[in-house]
Design a protein around this motif. Structure first.
Motif, PDB file in Angstrom:
ATOM      1  N   ASP A   1       0.810  -1.219   0.000  1.00 23.91           N
ATOM      2  CA  ASP A   1       0.000   0.000   0.000  1.00 23.91           C
ATOM      3  C   ASP A   1       0.847   1.275   0.000  1.00 23.91           C
ATOM      4  OD1 ASP A   1       0.963   0.224   2.615  1.00 23.91           O
ATOM      5  OD2 ASP A   1      -0.993  -0.078   3.556  1.00 23.91           O
ATOM      6  N   SER A   2       2.170   1.139   0.019  1.00 30.79           N
ATOM      7  CA  SER A   2       3.104   2.271  -0.027  1.00 30.79           C
ATOM      8  C   SER A   2       3.001   3.214   1.171  1.00 30.79           C
ATOM      9  CB  SER A   2       2.948   3.072  -1.324  1.00 30.79           C
ATOM     10  OG  SER A   2       3.177   2.236  -2.433  1.00 30.79           O
ATOM     11  N   GLU A   3       2.402   2.751   2.261  1.00 28.64           N
ATOM     12  CA  GLU A   3       2.261   3.598   3.444  1.00 28.64           C
ATOM     13  C   GLU A   3       3.279   3.273   4.522  1.00 28.64           C
ATOM     14  OE1 GLU A   3      -1.754   3.801   4.830  1.00 28.64           O
ATOM     15  OE2 GLU A   3      -2.520   4.311   2.851  1.00 28.64           O
ATOM     16  N   GLY A   4       4.143   2.306   4.237  1.00 26.52           N
ATOM     17  CA  GLY A   4       5.146   1.922   5.209  1.00 26.52           C
ATOM     18  C   GLY A   4       5.967   0.763   4.698  1.00 26.52           C
ATOM     19  N   GLY A   5       6.821   0.274   5.571  1.00 30.58           N
ATOM     20  CA  GLY A   5       7.678  -0.844   5.222  1.00 30.58           C
ATOM     21  C   GLY A   5       8.116  -1.563   6.479  1.00 30.58           C
ATOM     22  N   MET A   6       9.022  -2.527   6.291  1.00 30.45           N
ATOM     23  CA  MET A   6       9.477  -3.313   7.428  1.00 30.45           C
ATOM     24  C   MET A   6      10.844  -3.906   7.149  1.00 30.45           C
ATOM     25  SD  MET A   6       9.448  -6.511   5.996  1.00 30.45           S
ATOM     26  CE  MET A   6       9.555  -7.651   7.338  1.00 30.45           C
ATOM     27  N   TYR A   7      11.502  -4.314   8.220  1.00 27.84           N
ATOM     28  CA  TYR A   7      12.651  -5.196   8.080  1.00 27.84           C
ATOM     29  C   TYR A   7      12.734  -6.102   9.285  1.00 27.84           C
ATOM     30  CZ  TYR A   7      15.328  -1.243  10.314  1.00 27.84           C
ATOM     31  OH  TYR A   7      15.784  -0.207  11.096  1.00 27.84           O
ATOM     32  N   VAL A   8      13.410  -7.235   9.089  1.00 28.57           N
ATOM     33  CA  VAL A   8      13.585  -8.221  10.143  1.00 28.57           C
ATOM     34  C   VAL A   8      15.047  -8.199  10.565  1.00 28.57           C
ATOM     35  CG1 VAL A   8      13.482 -10.667  10.754  1.00 28.57           C
ATOM     36  CG2 VAL A   8      11.720  -9.672   9.265  1.00 28.57           C
ATOM     37  N   LEU A   9      15.251  -7.957  11.856  1.00 31.60           N
ATOM     38  CA  LEU A   9      16.591  -7.939  12.442  1.00 31.60           C
ATOM     39  C   LEU A   9      16.851  -9.233  13.186  1.00 31.60           C
ATOM     40  CD1 LEU A   9      16.801  -4.445  14.202  1.00 31.60           C
ATOM     41  CD2 LEU A   9      18.135  -5.213  12.229  1.00 31.60           C
ATOM     42  N   LYS A  10      18.088  -9.695  13.132  1.00 31.24           N
ATOM     43  CA  LYS A  10      18.539 -10.794  13.980  1.00 31.24           C
ATOM     44  C   LYS A  10      19.746 -10.259  14.744  1.00 31.24           C
ATOM     45  CE  LYS A  10      19.740 -15.636  14.156  1.00 31.24           C
ATOM     46  NZ  LYS A  10      20.098 -16.840  13.391  1.00 31.24           N
ATOM     47  N   VAL A  11      19.481  -9.819  15.973  1.00 26.03           N
ATOM     48  CA  VAL A  11      20.508  -9.216  16.823  1.00 26.03           C
ATOM     49  C   VAL A  11      20.393  -9.801  18.231  1.00 26.03           C
ATOM     50  CG1 VAL A  11      20.706  -7.089  15.477  1.00 26.03           C
ATOM     51  CG2 VAL A  11      19.038  -7.217  17.318  1.00 26.03           C
ATOM     52  N   ALA A  12      21.341  -9.479  19.082  1.00 28.80           N
ATOM     53  CA  ALA A  12      21.447 -10.107  20.402  1.00 28.80           C
ATOM     54  C   ALA A  12      20.259  -9.848  21.317  1.00 28.80           C
ATOM     55  CB  ALA A  12      22.731  -9.664  21.082  1.00 28.80           C
ATOM     56  N   ASP A  13      19.763  -8.605  21.316  1.00 27.97           N
ATOM     57  CA  ASP A  13      18.717  -8.261  22.281  1.00 27.97           C
ATOM     58  C   ASP A  13      18.018  -6.971  21.870  1.00 27.97           C
ATOM     59  OD1 ASP A  13      20.539  -6.199  22.993  1.00 27.97           O
ATOM     60  OD2 ASP A  13      21.333  -7.383  24.656  1.00 27.97           O
ATOM     61  N   GLU A  14      17.060  -6.555  22.702  1.00 34.75           N
ATOM     62  CA  GLU A  14      16.279  -5.357  22.386  1.00 34.75           C
ATOM     63  C   GLU A  14      17.145  -4.101  22.343  1.00 34.75           C
ATOM     64  OE1 GLU A  14      12.104  -3.220  23.698  1.00 34.75           O
ATOM     65  OE2 GLU A  14      12.695  -5.091  24.635  1.00 34.75           O
ATOM     66  N   ARG A  15      18.142  -4.040  23.187  1.00 29.65           N
ATOM     67  CA  ARG A  15      19.050  -2.886  23.179  1.00 29.65           C
ATOM     68  C   ARG A  15      19.774  -2.775  21.833  1.00 29.65           C
ATOM     69  NH1 ARG A  15      22.665  -2.441  28.158  1.00 29.65           N
ATOM     70  NH2 ARG A  15      20.897  -1.235  28.887  1.00 29.65           N
ATOM     71  N   ALA A  16      20.226  -3.902  21.296  1.00 31.72           N
ATOM     72  CA  ALA A  16      20.892  -3.907  19.990  1.00 31.72           C
ATOM     73  C   ALA A  16      19.915  -3.526  18.879  1.00 31.72           C
ATOM     74  CB  ALA A  16      21.516  -5.269  19.720  1.00 31.72           C
ATOM     75  N   ALA A  17      18.677  -3.993  18.989  1.00 38.24           N
ATOM     76  CA  ALA A  17      17.663  -3.631  17.989  1.00 38.24           C
ATOM     77  C   ALA A  17      17.404  -2.132  18.018  1.00 38.24           C
ATOM     78  CB  ALA A  17      16.375  -4.409  18.237  1.00 38.24           C
ATOM     79  N   GLN A  18      17.275  -1.568  19.211  1.00 39.10           N
ATOM     80  CA  GLN A  18      17.030  -0.126  19.327  1.00 39.10           C
ATOM     81  C   GLN A  18      18.214   0.671  18.803  1.00 39.10           C
ATOM     82  OE1 GLN A  18      14.014   1.482  20.450  1.00 39.10           O
ATOM     83  NE2 GLN A  18      15.117   3.008  19.252  1.00 39.10           N
ATOM     84  N   ALA A  19      19.424   0.219  19.091  1.00 40.87           N
ATOM     85  CA  ALA A  19      20.623   0.908  18.597  1.00 40.87           C
ATOM     86  C   ALA A  19      20.670   0.874  17.072  1.00 40.87           C
ATOM     87  CB  ALA A  19      21.883   0.282  19.190  1.00 40.87           C
ATOM     88  N   PHE A  20      20.271  -0.260  16.484  1.00 39.00           N
ATOM     89  CA  PHE A  20      20.246  -0.362  15.032  1.00 39.00           C
ATOM     90  C   PHE A  20      19.260   0.643  14.449  1.00 39.00           C
ATOM     91  CE2 PHE A  20      18.980  -1.909  10.926  1.00 39.00           C
ATOM     92  CZ  PHE A  20      20.175  -2.306  10.357  1.00 39.00           C
ATOM     93  N   VAL A  21      18.053   0.686  15.009  1.00 35.41           N
ATOM     94  CA  VAL A  21      17.043   1.631  14.538  1.00 35.41           C
ATOM     95  C   VAL A  21      17.499   3.073  14.736  1.00 35.41           C
ATOM     96  CG1 VAL A  21      14.714   2.523  15.021  1.00 35.41           C
ATOM     97  CG2 VAL A  21      15.081   0.067  14.728  1.00 35.41           C
ATOM     98  N   ASP A  22      18.112   3.359  15.866  1.00 36.89           N
ATOM     99  CA  ASP A  22      18.580   4.721  16.145  1.00 36.89           C
ATOM    100  C   ASP A  22      19.546   5.228  15.084  1.00 36.89           C
ATOM    101  OD1 ASP A  22      17.064   4.814  18.464  1.00 36.89           O
ATOM    102  OD2 ASP A  22      18.772   4.460  19.803  1.00 36.89           O
ATOM    103  N   ASN A  23      20.268   4.317  14.442  1.00 32.08           N
ATOM    104  CA  ASN A  23      21.244   4.702  13.419  1.00 32.08           C
ATOM    105  C   ASN A  23      20.724   4.584  11.990  1.00 32.08           C
ATOM    106  OD1 ASN A  23      23.729   5.457  14.876  1.00 32.08           O
ATOM    107  ND2 ASN A  23      23.446   3.441  15.770  1.00 32.08           N
ATOM    108  N   ASP A  24      19.498   4.108  11.830  1.00 31.59           N
ATOM    109  CA  ASP A  24      18.893   4.018  10.502  1.00 31.59           C
ATOM    110  C   ASP A  24      18.609   5.440  10.009  1.00 31.59           C
ATOM    111  OD1 ASP A  24      17.128   3.762   8.306  1.00 31.59           O
ATOM    112  OD2 ASP A  24      16.221   1.958   9.144  1.00 31.59           O
ATOM    113  N   PRO A  25      19.078   5.801   8.815  1.00 31.30           N
ATOM    114  CA  PRO A  25      18.818   7.151   8.301  1.00 31.30           C
ATOM    115  C   PRO A  25      17.334   7.509   8.227  1.00 31.30           C
ATOM    116  CG  PRO A  25      20.540   6.121   7.028  1.00 31.30           C
ATOM    117  CD  PRO A  25      19.981   5.058   7.946  1.00 31.30           C
TER     118      PRO A  25
END
Length: 87
Positions: free
Chosen positions: A43-67
């Motif tokens: 629908d072009s209103e959003g998107g997604m990706y699947v992360l495989k990282v150690a924990d929620e802190r690593a997931a948040q850090a990854f998102v924090d650095n996403d442009p």
């Protein structure tokens, strides 16, 4: 652990401005094995990706650095899940 990262395209100009940097960021993560799937919704209103990282802190850090998040200020939701492939 796996995380589904949902992105709402709340600002299409910001999305367009940061698209190339976002794609490069995900491509590098894919090479490291941190991202297994990614893409926009039909629908072009959003998107997604699947992360495989150690924990929620690593997931948040990854998102924090996403442009998209850092420079585009798009809305992100991070959801941890148990993959059937990890059992």
């Amino acid at each position: 652990m796996r995380f589904l990262v949902l992105i709402d395209y709340t600002d299409m100009e910001a999305r367009a401005r940061t698209l190339d940097a976002h794609r490069a960021y995900l491509a590098a993560a894919r090479l490291r094995g941190d991202v297994s799937e990614s893409g926009p919704f039909a629908d072009s209103e959003g998107g997604m990706y699947v992360l495989k990282v150690a924990d929620e802190r690593a997931a948040q850090a990854f998102v924090d650095n996403d442009p998209y998040y850092r420079d585009g200020k798009l809305k992100f939701t991070i959801r941890g899940f148990t993959s059937a492939f990890d059992t």
